[in-house]
Design a protein around this motif. Structure first.
Motif, PDB file in Angstrom:
ATOM      1  N   SER A 141      -3.425  -2.306  -5.874  1.00 31.89           N
ATOM      2  CA  SER A 141      -3.851  -2.537  -6.473  1.00 31.89           C
ATOM      3  C   SER A 141      -5.579  -3.039  -7.047  1.00 31.89           C
ATOM      4  CB  SER A 141      -3.125  -4.034  -5.884  1.00 31.89           C
ATOM      5  OG  SER A 141      -3.386  -4.217  -4.886  1.00 31.89           O
ATOM      6  N   PHE A 142      -5.818  -1.743  -5.912  1.00 30.45           N
ATOM      7  CA  PHE A 142      -6.735  -1.988  -6.016  1.00 30.45           C
ATOM      8  C   PHE A 142      -7.372  -1.272  -7.664  1.00 30.45           C
ATOM      9  CE2 PHE A 142     -11.564  -0.612  -5.883  1.00 30.45           C
ATOM     10  CZ  PHE A 142     -12.318  -1.278  -5.113  1.00 30.45           C
ATOM     11  N   ASP A 143      -7.118  -0.411  -8.105  1.00 35.71           N
ATOM     12  CA  ASP A 143      -7.650  -0.057  -9.404  1.00 35.71           C
ATOM     13  C   ASP A 143      -7.032  -1.100 -10.361  1.00 35.71           C
ATOM     14  OD1 ASP A 143      -9.115   2.175  -8.545  1.00 35.71           O
ATOM     15  OD2 ASP A 143      -7.351   3.351  -9.085  1.00 35.71           O
ATOM     16  N   ASP A 166       0.732   3.467   5.703  1.00 35.90           N
ATOM     17  CA  ASP A 166       0.897   2.169   4.954  1.00 35.90           C
ATOM     18  C   ASP A 166       0.151   1.100   4.096  1.00 35.90           C
ATOM     19  OD1 ASP A 166       3.126   3.961   5.055  1.00 35.90           O
ATOM     20  OD2 ASP A 166       4.032   2.398   6.436  1.00 35.90           O
ATOM     21  N   LEU A 167      -0.689   0.266   4.242  1.00 36.57           N
ATOM     22  CA  LEU A 167      -1.453  -1.130   4.284  1.00 36.57           C
ATOM     23  C   LEU A 167      -2.097  -0.042   3.264  1.00 36.57           C
ATOM     24  CD1 LEU A 167      -1.567  -3.594   4.436  1.00 36.57           C
ATOM     25  CD2 LEU A 167      -3.793  -2.635   6.397  1.00 36.57           C
ATOM     26  N   HIS A 168      -2.988   1.455   3.286  1.00 38.74           N
ATOM     27  CA  HIS A 168      -4.413   1.593   3.550  1.00 38.74           C
ATOM     28  C   HIS A 168      -3.185   1.642   1.534  1.00 38.74           C
ATOM     29  CE1 HIS A 168      -7.909   4.318   2.600  1.00 38.74           C
ATOM     30  NE2 HIS A 168      -6.988   4.292   1.842  1.00 38.74           N
ATOM     31  N   GLN A 169      -2.620   2.443   1.731  1.00 39.54           N
ATOM     32  CA  GLN A 169      -1.727   3.265   0.301  1.00 39.54           C
ATOM     33  C   GLN A 169      -1.277   1.522  -0.137  1.00 39.54           C
ATOM     34  OE1 GLN A 169       1.560   5.387   1.245  1.00 39.54           O
ATOM     35  NE2 GLN A 169      -0.050   7.096   1.260  1.00 39.54           N
ATOM     36  N   LEU A 216      -5.677  -8.033  -2.633  1.00 34.78           N
ATOM     37  CA  LEU A 216      -4.512  -6.943  -3.023  1.00 34.78           C
ATOM     38  C   LEU A 216      -3.352  -6.726  -2.591  1.00 34.78           C
ATOM     39  CD1 LEU A 216      -7.563  -4.585  -1.812  1.00 34.78           C
ATOM     40  CD2 LEU A 216      -6.879  -5.138  -4.399  1.00 34.78           C
ATOM     41  N   THR A 217      -2.891  -7.424  -2.039  1.00 33.69           N
ATOM     42  CA  THR A 217      -1.654  -7.500  -1.236  1.00 33.69           C
ATOM     43  C   THR A 217      -1.100  -8.589  -1.514  1.00 33.69           C
ATOM     44  OG1 THR A 217      -2.101  -8.461   0.637  1.00 33.69           O
ATOM     45  CG2 THR A 217      -1.737  -5.915   0.651  1.00 33.69           C
ATOM     46  N   GLY A 218      -0.947  -8.908  -2.594  1.00 36.29           N
ATOM     47  CA  GLY A 218      -0.838 -10.761  -2.532  1.00 36.29           C
ATOM     48  C   GLY A 218      -0.129 -11.621  -2.471  1.00 36.29           C
ATOM     49  N   LEU A 273     -13.158  -3.529   1.322  1.00 43.59           N
ATOM     50  CA  LEU A 273     -11.927  -3.099   2.002  1.00 43.59           C
ATOM     51  C   LEU A 273     -11.705  -1.641   2.931  1.00 43.59           C
ATOM     52  CD1 LEU A 273      -9.105  -3.305   1.554  1.00 43.59           C
ATOM     53  CD2 LEU A 273      -9.246  -1.020  -0.385  1.00 43.59           C
ATOM     54  N   SER A 274     -12.661  -0.635   2.773  1.00 45.22           N
ATOM     55  CA  SER A 274     -12.558  -0.099   3.807  1.00 45.22           C
ATOM     56  C   SER A 274     -13.221  -0.813   5.218  1.00 45.22           C
ATOM     57  CB  SER A 274     -13.722   1.223   3.377  1.00 45.22           C
ATOM     58  OG  SER A 274     -14.968   1.068   4.021  1.00 45.22           O
TER      59      SER A 274
END
Lengths: 1093, 81
Positions: free
Chosen positions: A290-292, A282-285, A369-371, A309-310
């Motif tokens: 928002s990565f793109d 879920d975190l990966h998704q 990325l997660t705000g 990120l990875s």
């Protein structure tokens, strides 16, 4: 003979225990104890600190509490005590639940209630607990009650507690209890009821009793223990004390053997999401989603960001922390909902994010990325290590800043979302500060109230060090050395650092999967809808609790308010994330130090630093935000950084000296100095070969209490590591670098945090440059915040050409507004002593039926708000309704205000006016009255609103000052270097930072600008009372202007005295004003208060 | 101070012969058969006259009950009645 102490209070019993858990542990070990129980009154606040200290010292810790028990029938009249000890995890959980119950109703009434339990509540939570029958004074001694306890706890877990406090009848009581125990078939157990770790602390315990009962020491004899037998005694001394009861002594060891709960390992806490099997995915998704958007195809940093990120996701998954990040994101989503409700759908604020990250989490791309953060860590080259590494042992911190109004709503919403039983705010334990200690202990000693107050006011405010000398200065050496005054200094010294009461941490929140009340007691907060855990942030971290910091940031609120003002007045909707970050006007203002009111870079010291270093981009502002902090100052980074920055500004080829070539990449942006906390970690790794975990340990040692010893233990491995790693480094060289690192031990910012704050500093400067009046309005409405009192903010704006108008009943709103002419009109809310509902009533009346035509009209229509009219009149809000002459109000506020006050005295007297009929009648015109003088009007302004928009007090005193040869601030700017000058001014800020070796800095303001005073320690000591207490001063000294200081002028003071207004200006007017400026002077920013955000 | 002006209840000095741990064995020549109570008063440390006294409530072999104290600040034995 062995003895375990099973009944012991620390200072966490709040005013009934005079030693810290650390001190008790150290003393117990020194006496040869193997086991010690901590049984504070009705709380477990000190339990984790005790457990950690005991573990480190090799002492076995038993946890428990002494609880206050009331009878079900007569709860208010009688109370008794029981001592409960934890045997196992179930017992811990039951004790936590019991204490939560005990506090559940302490906030029901207006006064804080006493925590208390009924026997029924205890009977429902006995598993895993051992019950001792209580202390000699308040224990359970009667047979029926003891039989009831026996039925509840059983023969194994009830013991009759014997104490020997050396009171008059305690031997008889001991014999009686022993006999009762024999009849019941229950063993006795001895206990010491310890309240202090050493005899030197016993007087403080007596004093605490006096403070607690609001009596003097002389007057609280019945409440005091009568002697000092409550000091921790050696096991041998305890054996002698209980020579009549050898079995009771032996029983202590048997009980100690049965208590096997280890708080440092058996807590069983889990945070929500910890067990979620899909969390990694879920975190990966969530990040990919928002990565793109953040790094679209073709973005120069896309590849670097993908790799980062990875790497981060791998570390997070490896640590099992994916659920932790998802939980934070979940909370931010909740904040988004709350923000939408608070701001309303159409507000200009809707463009702003609900909150933003601060602290080290800003360095994480997952947070970005997660705000959770708004700073791009790749573009800003932020290092992850301080936040997260494979070897971390504690959960990382994610701190989120919110505007105050959103935070207010968010906290109860989180309680709702995750369950009231599973969430709580983190506690904080304020310690005794000088002023509180003087007032409390001075009263207990029965010292004269007037003198106590004088000593309190002249004290440094925060430090209990050098306290004796401070008393001597205030009342004279001879008296300070005598009797009770000497005891005052002694008691204050002993109390230094001890917790005073339980309070709420600025924003930390704990969330758990199982009920939190099984892990830690939770108590209601003074603010309705909030609850606080019994542990502070260090204890929560030791417990492995997931702590989320939800901080209220005044500047975020102000910025939001400002954006709304701009939209309302100009119809411009501003998205602060899209403003230009290279605006030359903004950098111009920053370089000239014109930053009053902006975030972080507005203080006297910051302005001086800005002028010297002249920042030209966001990175350099980031450094500015971080540099004026104890860490960089004590680490000796400030002057080298500034000198090197200046050298680079004039000579781009200047070669920066580095402490070692291996440090060049790490310290390049800070020009060879350590300014950010993360650089400590990097230096330790690169130079001394520390592992990430060891380096993080060193960094943690720096940020904790009592860190000096911990840091020292890292010294050896640092020096050896560096010498082993680098052949060109000898011991002296390695030690020098370590000093640079260790010097940083004071508070400092991680770079990520400074970057987040730097951005807000830029944004607020941008608003100041382009929307000055709107920003000022927002700052005034969001007080308290920032470095300057509202009065100074207003004066500074006036000097920049902003018109600021006094409140006006026909023009003002509740808050400040900008009128059509671009002038700022103070809001009615700024008038003191008027209730908000009354103001709303007046504003509603005005909006329904038009402006008030006259004072008669006003008094007739004021309704329930009539009683507040006098306060509004003192503030000048009715000046324009005066019936003397329509124009004179504007020109001569003193005349209008006098007339208004006279008329209101007839039309709306404040006292006994409740039964007034609201009949419209013509008020008689005021007779010819002497107008208020300009000085009186100014005093009235200050008394009514805390600021004046009219004449500056120094402007009114200028003729006197000119006669005395004093220069105004504008002339000071032009006066020659090393010249002797004198000045008069209003004290705006007074700082004596611990980092400045006794030098005191005072910022004065007059009608033309500000003046920096510098007082050397000997000058400060000589004039300390004046410096610390006088709002208006006259100072003489040598003027210093150094080109390297970027034009900042300092007055090196050798004489300073109170500045008294001329006789003609002293006046008594009404009840509101005493005639003395001291009574109404605006608050002075002092270092002790800390910075308000 | 003349005996006539002596404050009521003010302690007067007595001869005490004490054993291990300060326990009185003999008061004014009377042998002590038992200790009923013993207590400690530490008070007024903040004043000019700090008080530290170890009190003993005793039974003499004649069956009399008496209370004596040892002044731990200035030394000496006293009794109230």
């Amino acid at each position: 003979m062995l003895y375990a102490e099973l009944h012991c209070h620390s200072a966490f019993s709040f005013l009934d225990g005079a030693s810290s858990p650390d001190e008790l542990v150290d003393a117990a070990v020194a006496h040869g104890y193997r086991t010690l129980a901590l049984t504070d009154h009705d709380n477990l606040c000190g339990a984790m600190e005790f457990a950690q200290a005991a573990k480190a010292a090799g002492l076995k810790a038993i946890h428990g509490a002494e609880v206050r028990v009331v009878s079900e029938r007569e709860p208010a009249t009688e109370h008794r005590h029981l001592t409960l000890l934890v045997k196992d995890a179930q017992g811990w959980s039951n004790l936590c639940r019991l204490l939560t119950l005990a506090h559940a109703h302490t906030r029901d009434g207006r006064e804080r209630g006493q925590p208390e339990l009924t026997l029924e509540q205890i009977e429902a939570h006995t598993e895993g607990l051992i019950c001792l029958s209580g202390c000699a004074g308040h224990g359970f001694h009667d047979e029926p009650s003891l039989r009831r306890l026996l039925a509840a706890f059983g023969r194994d877990d009830l013991r009759i507690e014997l104490q020997r406090p050396f009171a008059r009848h305690d031997r008889a009581l001991g014999r009686e209890l022993a006999e009762r125990a024999r009849l019941l078939g229950v063993p006795c157990v001895a206990s010491g009821n310890v309240h202090a770790h050493a005899a030197s602390r016993a007087p403080l315990q007596d004093t605490f009793v006096a403070v607690r009962s609001h009596l003097t020491l002389d007057g609280c004899e019945p409440q005091r223990r009568g002697n000092h037998s409550h000091v921790l005694a050696s096991p041998q001394a305890m054996a002698a004390r209980f020579e009549d009861h050898p079995e009771a002594l032996a029983e202590t060891e048997r009980i100690a053997e049965r208590c096997q709960f280890d708080l440092t390992s058996d807590l069983g806490y889990r945070y929500p999401g910890a067990e979620d099997g899909d969390a990694d995915r879920d975190l990966h998704q969530a990040c990919q989603a928002s990565f793109d958007h953040r790094y679209p195809h073709g973005h120069p940093l896309r590849d670097e960001a993908a790799a980062r990120l990875s790497e981060e996701l791998k570390i997070i998954a490896g640590l099992g922390l994916s659920g932790f990040f998802l939980l934070h994101r979940d909370m931010l989503e909740l904040a988004r909902e709350v923000a939408a409700e608070v701001r309303g759908p159409s507000s200009a604020r809707a463009l702003l994010p609900p909150g933003r990250g601060r602290g080290s989490s800003v360095s994480s791309i997952v947070c970005y990325l997660t705000g959770l953060s708004h700073v791009d860590p790749v573009a800003n080259r932020l290092l992850l290590g301080r936040f997260l590494s494979e070897q971390i042992t504690e959960l990382p911190d994610i701190d989120l800043d919110f505007p105050r109004d959103i935070r207010e709503k968010l906290i109860p919403r989180i309680h709702q979302r995750y369950g009231v039983e599973r969430t709580a705010l983190v506690a904080a334990f304020p310690t005794y500060k000088a002023r509180g200690a003087i007032r409390d202990f001075g009263a207990a000693l029965g010292l004269p109230a007037g003198e106590i107050e004088r000593v309190a006011r002249s004290s440094e405010g925060w430090s209990l060090r050098g306290f004796g000398e401070q008393i001597a200065e205030a009342i004279g050496e001879e008296r300070a050395q005598s009797g009770r005054w000497r005891w005052l200094a002694e008691l204050a010294r002993e109390a230094s650092g001890l917790p005073r009461h339980l309070a709420q941490h600025s924003g930390g929140m704990i969330v758990a999967t199982r009920p939190l009340i099984d892990c830690c007691p939770v108590v209601p907060s003074a603010i309705e809808g909030r609850q606080i855990a019994h542990w502070d942030k260090d204890s929560c971290a030791d417990a492995g609790f997931l702590k989320i910091d939800l901080l209220g940031l005044g500047m975020l609120s102000a910025v939001e308010r400002c954006v709304e003002q701009i939209d309302a007045r100009r119809g411009e909707r501003i998205d602060l994330s899209r403003i230009p970050y290279d605006d030359p006007q903004v950098y111009d203002a920053i370089q000239r130090g014109e930053t009053t009111g902006v975030f972080q870079i507005e203080s006297r010291a910051q302005i001086a630093s800005l002028r010297r270093t002249r920042p030209t981009n966001l990175d350099e502002i980031t450094i500015q935000v971080a540099i004026v902090r104890p860490g960089p100052i004590q680490g000796g980074a400030v002057n080298p950084y500034i000198k090197r920055r200046q050298a680079l500004n004039t000579n781009p080829d200047y070669k920066i000296p580095y402490p070692h070539h291996s440090l060049e990449p790490i310290l390049r942006e800070t020009l060879g100095t350590i300014i950010f906390q993360d650089q400590v970690i990097e230096v330790a790794m690169a130079f001394a070969g520390f592992s990430a975990a060891d380096a993080a340990g060193l960094r943690r040692a720096m940020s904790r209490k009592r860190s000096a010893e911990a840091i020292e233990s890292h010294r050896r491995s640092f020096i050896e590591g560096a010498m082993a790693r680098w052949p060109d480094v000898d011991e002296t060289h390695a030690a020098e670098v370590f000093e640079m690192v260790a010097g940083f031990a004071g508070f400092g910012f991680p770079k990520a945090h400074a970057a987040a704050f730097g951005l807000l500093a830029y944004q607020s400067t941008w608003l100041r440059v382009h929307y000055g009046p709107e920003l000022l309005a927002a700052l005034l409405d969001e007080q308290p915040m920032g470095f300057y009192p509202p009065d100074s903010l207003v004066h500074e704006a006036q000097r920049r050409g902003t018109t600021v108008l006094a409140p006006d009943l026909n023009e003002s709103a509740l808050g400040c507004l900008i009128n059509e002419q671009g002038a700022l009109r103070l809001g009615l809310r700024h008038v003191r002593g008027v209730r908000k509902e009354q103001l709303e009533e007046l504003l509603e009346e005005r909006s329904d039926n038009g402006p008030f035509a006259s004072l008669s009209d006003l008094t007739a229509r004021a309704g329930g708000a009539r009683s507040s009219l006098e306060a509004l009149a003192w503030a000048g809000a009715c000046d324009r309704l005066a019936s003397t002459d329509a124009d004179s109000g504007q020109q001569r506020p003193g005349l209008a205000r006098r007339a208004v006050l006279w008329q209101l005295g007839i039309g709306a007297p404040t006292a006994s006016s409740k039964a007034q009929l609201s009949l419209a009648f013509d008020l008689p015109a005021a007779p010819t009255l002497d107008p208020l003088t300009a000085w009186q009007t100014m005093l009235a302004d200050y008394a009514a609103t805390g600021l004046t928009t009219g004449s500056h007090p120094l402007e009114l005193m200028r003729p006197d000052l000119e006669r005395r040869g004093a220069l105004p601030s504008a002339a000071i700017e032009l006066a020659p270097h090393r010249g002797r000058v004198c000045v008069g001014g209003l004290v705006v800020a007074r700082q004596r930072p611990g980092t400045a070796s006794g030098v005191c800095f005072v910022l004065l303001e007059d009608e033309q600008g500000t003046i920096n005073l510098v007082l050397r320690p000997e000058v400060y000591e000589r004039f300390r009372l004046t410096v610390r207490t006088e709002p208006l001063v006259f100072a003489e000294g040598i003027l210093e202007r150094h080109a390297s200081a970027g034009g900042t002028v300092n007055l090196l003071v050798d004489r300073i005295e109170p500045l008294e207004p001329g006789n003609a200006q002293l006046a008594e007017i009404g009840e509101v004003i005493s005639g003395d400026f001291r009574a109404v002077a605006p608050p002075v920013m002092s270092f002790a208060q800390g910075r308000r955000r | 101070m003349t005996p006539a002006a002596r404050r009521l209840g003010a302690p007067r000095a007595v001869r005490v012969c004490a054993g291990v741990g300060g326990r009185p064995l003999e008061v004014e020549g009377s042998e002590i058969s038992a200790v009923r109570e013993s207590w400690l008063v530490e008070d007024s440390w903040w004043s000019d006259q700090p008080l530290r006294r170890r009190y003993w409530e005793l039974v003499t072999i004649e069956g009399g009950d008496l209370v004596v104290f040892r002044d731990l600040v200035g030394g000496g034995w006293f009794r109230h009645r």
